[in-house]
Design an enzyme around this catalytic site. Structure first.
Site, mmCIF file in Angstrom:
data_model
loop_
_atom_site.group_PDB
_atom_site.id
_atom_site.type_symbol
_atom_site.label_atom_id
_atom_site.label_comp_id
_atom_site.label_asym_id
_atom_site.label_seq_id
_atom_site.Cartn_x
_atom_site.Cartn_y
_atom_site.Cartn_z
ATOM 1 N N TYR A 129 0.828 -1.216 0.000
ATOM 2 C CA TYR A 129 0.000 0.000 0.000
ATOM 3 C C TYR A 129 0.857 1.259 0.000
ATOM 4 O O TYR A 129 0.360 2.337 -0.278
ATOM 5 C CB TYR A 129 -1.068 0.001 1.111
ATOM 6 C CG TYR A 129 -0.636 -0.423 2.501
ATOM 7 C CD1 TYR A 129 -0.030 0.472 3.365
ATOM 8 C CD2 TYR A 129 -0.865 -1.712 2.945
ATOM 9 C CE1 TYR A 129 0.353 0.078 4.645
ATOM 10 C CE2 TYR A 129 -0.490 -2.113 4.219
ATOM 11 C CZ TYR A 129 0.130 -1.209 5.070
ATOM 12 O OH TYR A 129 0.507 -1.590 6.328
ATOM 13 N N LYS B 163 5.228 4.039 6.006
ATOM 14 C CA LYS B 163 5.863 3.281 4.920
ATOM 15 C C LYS B 163 5.975 4.131 3.650
ATOM 16 O O LYS B 163 6.927 3.989 2.889
ATOM 17 C CB LYS B 163 5.077 2.003 4.626
ATOM 18 C CG LYS B 163 5.077 0.986 5.760
ATOM 19 C CD LYS B 163 6.398 0.239 5.865
ATOM 20 C CE LYS B 163 6.293 -0.954 6.799
ATOM 21 N NZ LYS B 163 7.549 -1.714 6.932
#
Ligand code: COA
Length: 282
Positions: free
Chosen positions: A148, A165
């Site tokens: 993602y 992330k």
């Protein structure tokens, strides 16, 4: 698949190296000739993994440290240098994540995940790269991100992780350009679902959720640790010398089925959320 001396002479520091995918990568890199230095918070798994590496005839040492603390990171690197004379490779694998409805999170929950994933990755990368640049020696960094982040889509229900992330991916690509002149190479891997005790207890805390995830997967299976460890070995090896700033997805095609790995939790009934919240691991 690889020559057994592919990583011979290399010293690899892996964060989160005592458990899960970090442990699997460490064991694989040891098979390929590398020395391993493992960093994580809990000493017991670090010791167990270091022992397992030594049984293979490779060298391993470890330090317990919380990578959110820059001084602790510097101390761990000093211990690695004392043991091996230097570190030439870094794998930023340590992570924190949990499934949660974002409106129920405290600011500290967000900080905990961003602190480990984004700041922790920056701390380790900065501390080692400063040394490589000063010594005019090449360096190699591999960051473990998520699909993602790689697909730029984020994901509901794992918002702190999605933010952190995405930041790590931006860091990977930015520094790949900025530090190429110092011969420091940075790449990322974006794994889909790979069963580990840490991830599964936080992301698939009920059997139904695991079954649901498997049924939704185009290959109807999760990843095997050796599949990820072999990709990591290739990216770190000199065979991948011209691969820089890249993020390789390894998820069996899952992200192509729909953006945001956990977005379909939107149709989860409240009763299931109650189960998830009760099973919460600290
Ligand atoms: N849902 C919502 N909030 C949560 C939570 C959950 N499942 N787990 C922890 N939190 C909150 C805590 O309540 C706390 O906030 P508060 O102080 O406002 O109450 C905050 O997050 C920090 O929790 P704490 O357990 O003190 O932090 P920690 O630094 O010891 O742990 C975590 C960090 C929360 C990321 C923990 O899950 C962890 O250590 N994870 C590492 C391993 C991992 O996540 N592996 C999977 C990677 S995919």
């Amino acid at each position: 698949m690889f020559q057994t001396d592919l990583l011979k002479g290399r010293t690899i520091l892996i964060t989160g190296g005592g458990t899960g995918l970090g442990r699997s990568m460490a064991l694989r890199f040891a098979d390929l000739g590398a020395n391993l230095f493992l960093v994580a918070r809990r000493e017991e798994p670090l010791k167990e993994t270091a022992d397992a590496i030594r049984v293979k005839g490779a060298r391993a040492a470890y330090a317990s440290a919380d990578i959110r603390d820059f001084a602790a990171v510097e101390n761990a690197i000093a211990a690695a240098e004392k043991e091996f004379g230097g570190v030439d490779t870094l794998v930023n694998n340590a992570a924190g994540n949990f499934i949660a409805r974002t409106e129920k999170l405290s600011p500290n929950a967000f900080n905990a995940v961003v602190g480990i994933v984004l700041q922790g990755t920056f701390h380790c990368t900065l501390a080692l790269a400063r040394k490589w640049i000063a010594a005019k020696q090449p360096g190699n960094v591999l960051n473990i991100v998520t699909t993602y982040a790689a697909a730029n889509c984020g994901s509901g229900f794992v918002v702190p992780s999605a933010c952190a992330k995405a930041g790590v991916l931006a860091m990977t690509r930015s520094l790949a350009v900025e530090w190429a002149r110092y011969r420091i190479r940075l790449n990322a891997i974006a794994p889909g679902p790979f069963p580990t005790e840490g991830a599964w207890s936080r992301l698939m805390p009920a059997r139904e959720l695991e079954e649901r995830a498997k049924n939704h997967h185009p290959m109807k299976r999760f990843g095997r640790h050796d599949e990820l460890a072999n990709l990591a070995a290739y990216l770190l090896s000199s065979q991948a010398e011209y691969v820089n700033g890249e993020c390789v997805v390894i998820d069996g095609g899952l992200w192509l089925c729909g953006a945001g790995e956990f977005n379909d939790f939107a149709d989860l009934p409240d009763a299931m959320w109650a189960t998830i919240e009760q099973s919460r691991t600290r």
